[in-house]
Structures are given as structure tokens and as C-alpha cells.
Design a protein around this motif. Structure first.
Motif, PDB file in Angstrom:
ATOM      1  N   TYR A  18       0.837  -1.207   0.000  1.00  0.00           N
ATOM      2  CA  TYR A  18       0.000   0.000   0.000  1.00  0.00           C
ATOM      3  C   TYR A  18       0.874   1.260   0.000  1.00  0.00           C
ATOM      4  O   TYR A  18       0.651   2.182  -0.790  1.00  0.00           O
ATOM      5  CB  TYR A  18      -0.920   0.004   1.226  1.00  0.00           C
ATOM      6  CG  TYR A  18      -1.710   1.269   1.386  1.00  0.00           C
ATOM      7  CD1 TYR A  18      -2.859   1.488   0.647  1.00  0.00           C
ATOM      8  CD2 TYR A  18      -1.301   2.257   2.275  1.00  0.00           C
ATOM      9  CE1 TYR A  18      -3.586   2.660   0.781  1.00  0.00           C
ATOM     10  CE2 TYR A  18      -2.013   3.427   2.425  1.00  0.00           C
ATOM     11  CZ  TYR A  18      -3.160   3.630   1.672  1.00  0.00           C
ATOM     12  OH  TYR A  18      -3.861   4.800   1.808  1.00  0.00           O
ATOM     13  N   CYS A  19       1.867   1.285   0.855  1.00  0.00           N
ATOM     14  CA  CYS A  19       2.743   2.457   0.946  1.00  0.00           C
ATOM     15  C   CYS A  19       3.504   2.688  -0.357  1.00  0.00           C
ATOM     16  O   CYS A  19       3.681   3.824  -0.796  1.00  0.00           O
ATOM     17  CB  CYS A  19       3.726   2.312   2.104  1.00  0.00           C
ATOM     18  SG  CYS A  19       2.948   2.406   3.714  1.00  0.00           S
ATOM     19  N   VAL A  26      -0.541   6.621  -6.647  1.00  0.00           N
ATOM     20  CA  VAL A  26      -1.872   6.029  -6.749  1.00  0.00           C
ATOM     21  C   VAL A  26      -2.758   6.650  -5.673  1.00  0.00           C
ATOM     22  O   VAL A  26      -2.327   6.824  -4.529  1.00  0.00           O
ATOM     23  CB  VAL A  26      -1.791   4.489  -6.580  1.00  0.00           C
ATOM     24  CG1 VAL A  26      -3.173   3.870  -6.608  1.00  0.00           C
ATOM     25  CG2 VAL A  26      -0.901   3.889  -7.654  1.00  0.00           C
ATOM     26  N   ALA A  27      -3.988   6.985  -6.028  1.00  0.00           N
ATOM     27  CA  ALA A  27      -4.923   7.576  -5.071  1.00  0.00           C
ATOM     28  C   ALA A  27      -5.208   6.588  -3.930  1.00  0.00           C
ATOM     29  O   ALA A  27      -5.214   5.365  -4.140  1.00  0.00           O
ATOM     30  CB  ALA A  27      -6.217   7.952  -5.772  1.00  0.00           C
ATOM     31  N   ALA A  28      -5.444   7.114  -2.747  1.00  0.00           N
ATOM     32  CA  ALA A  28      -5.646   6.281  -1.558  1.00  0.00           C
ATOM     33  C   ALA A  28      -6.761   5.242  -1.724  1.00  0.00           C
ATOM     34  O   ALA A  28      -6.551   4.069  -1.394  1.00  0.00           O
ATOM     35  CB  ALA A  28      -5.895   7.159  -0.332  1.00  0.00           C
ATOM     36  N   PRO A  29      -7.959   5.612  -2.212  1.00  0.00           N
ATOM     37  CA  PRO A  29      -9.008   4.596  -2.349  1.00  0.00           C
ATOM     38  C   PRO A  29      -8.624   3.477  -3.324  1.00  0.00           C
ATOM     39  O   PRO A  29      -8.909   2.304  -3.074  1.00  0.00           O
ATOM     40  CB  PRO A  29     -10.213   5.379  -2.879  1.00  0.00           C
ATOM     41  CG  PRO A  29      -9.966   6.790  -2.476  1.00  0.00           C
ATOM     42  CD  PRO A  29      -8.478   6.958  -2.519  1.00  0.00           C
ATOM     43  N   VAL A  34      -6.749  -2.148  -4.254  1.00  0.00           N
ATOM     44  CA  VAL A  34      -5.740  -3.045  -4.813  1.00  0.00           C
ATOM     45  C   VAL A  34      -5.092  -3.869  -3.710  1.00  0.00           C
ATOM     46  O   VAL A  34      -4.911  -5.085  -3.842  1.00  0.00           O
ATOM     47  CB  VAL A  34      -4.675  -2.245  -5.596  1.00  0.00           C
ATOM     48  CG1 VAL A  34      -3.480  -3.114  -5.952  1.00  0.00           C
ATOM     49  CG2 VAL A  34      -5.280  -1.622  -6.839  1.00  0.00           C
ATOM     50  N   THR A  35      -4.766  -3.220  -2.610  1.00  0.00           N
ATOM     51  CA  THR A  35      -4.121  -3.913  -1.498  1.00  0.00           C
ATOM     52  C   THR A  35      -5.052  -4.946  -0.867  1.00  0.00           C
ATOM     53  O   THR A  35      -4.605  -6.034  -0.500  1.00  0.00           O
ATOM     54  CB  THR A  35      -3.643  -2.897  -0.440  1.00  0.00           C
ATOM     55  OG1 THR A  35      -2.788  -1.947  -1.078  1.00  0.00           O
ATOM     56  CG2 THR A  35      -2.877  -3.585   0.662  1.00  0.00           C
ATOM     57  N   ARG A  36      -6.329  -4.618  -0.747  1.00  0.00           N
ATOM     58  CA  ARG A  36      -7.275  -5.598  -0.198  1.00  0.00           C
ATOM     59  C   ARG A  36      -7.372  -6.829  -1.079  1.00  0.00           C
ATOM     60  O   ARG A  36      -7.370  -7.963  -0.596  1.00  0.00           O
ATOM     61  CB  ARG A  36      -8.655  -4.955  -0.026  1.00  0.00           C
ATOM     62  CG  ARG A  36      -8.729  -4.061   1.192  1.00  0.00           C
ATOM     63  CD  ARG A  36     -10.071  -3.430   1.354  1.00  0.00           C
ATOM     64  NE  ARG A  36     -11.131  -4.442   1.382  1.00  0.00           N
ATOM     65  CZ  ARG A  36     -12.410  -4.178   1.244  1.00  0.00           C
ATOM     66  NH1 ARG A  36     -12.805  -2.939   1.065  1.00  0.00           N
ATOM     67  NH2 ARG A  36     -13.301  -5.132   1.295  1.00  0.00           N
ATOM     68  N   ALA A  37      -7.439  -6.615  -2.382  1.00  0.00           N
ATOM     69  CA  ALA A  37      -7.489  -7.740  -3.312  1.00  0.00           C
ATOM     70  C   ALA A  37      -6.194  -8.544  -3.248  1.00  0.00           C
ATOM     71  O   ALA A  37      -6.208  -9.779  -3.226  1.00  0.00           O
ATOM     72  CB  ALA A  37      -7.731  -7.240  -4.733  1.00  0.00           C
ATOM     73  N   TYR A  38      -5.065  -7.851  -3.198  1.00  0.00           N
ATOM     74  CA  TYR A  38      -3.765  -8.506  -3.093  1.00  0.00           C
ATOM     75  C   TYR A  38      -3.695  -9.363  -1.831  1.00  0.00           C
ATOM     76  O   TYR A  38      -3.237 -10.503  -1.868  1.00  0.00           O
ATOM     77  CB  TYR A  38      -2.656  -7.451  -3.087  1.00  0.00           C
ATOM     78  CG  TYR A  38      -1.321  -7.958  -2.640  1.00  0.00           C
ATOM     79  CD1 TYR A  38      -0.528  -8.713  -3.483  1.00  0.00           C
ATOM     80  CD2 TYR A  38      -0.859  -7.693  -1.354  1.00  0.00           C
ATOM     81  CE1 TYR A  38       0.706  -9.192  -3.059  1.00  0.00           C
ATOM     82  CE2 TYR A  38       0.359  -8.171  -0.931  1.00  0.00           C
ATOM     83  CZ  TYR A  38       1.142  -8.915  -1.787  1.00  0.00           C
ATOM     84  OH  TYR A  38       2.347  -9.395  -1.362  1.00  0.00           O
TER      85      TYR A  38
END
Length: 47
Positions: A18-19, A26-29, A34-38
Motif C-alpha cells: 500500500y505504501c 496512486v490515489a488512496a481509495p 488493490v491492497t485488499r485484493a492482493y
């Protein structure tokens, strides 16, 4: 061998991903989605 595993675990940690996405502009949302899916598709299967 443990150092390699620790390094890999850190680099592929969802918070680290995410960081790095945020650092790339990349925008925060979007980075969050993407991170949740990852995390669901990759992280939980690896570790």
C-alpha cells in the motif's frame, strides 16, 4: 535463510505494498482496493 524470508515477508506485506503504491502516486481509495485484493488473493496463500 531466515534473513531472506524476513526480507520477502516485509516486501510483500500488504501495508508495505500500500505504501509503495501511494509513493507511486496512486490515489488512496484505489491503493486500498488493490491492497485488499492482493491480501485476499496472494498474501494469505503465501504466508
Amino acid at each position: 535463510m531466515r534473513q531472506i524470508r524476513d526480507f520477502m515477508q516485509h516486501m510483500f506485506n500488504p501495508l508495505h505494498v500500500y505504501c509503495r503504491l501511494k509513493d507511486l502516486g496512486v490515489a488512496a481509495p484505489t491503493a486500498h482496493r488493490v491492497t485488499r485484493a492482493y491480501e485476499r488473493l496472494v498474501w494469505r496463500r503465501i504466508w
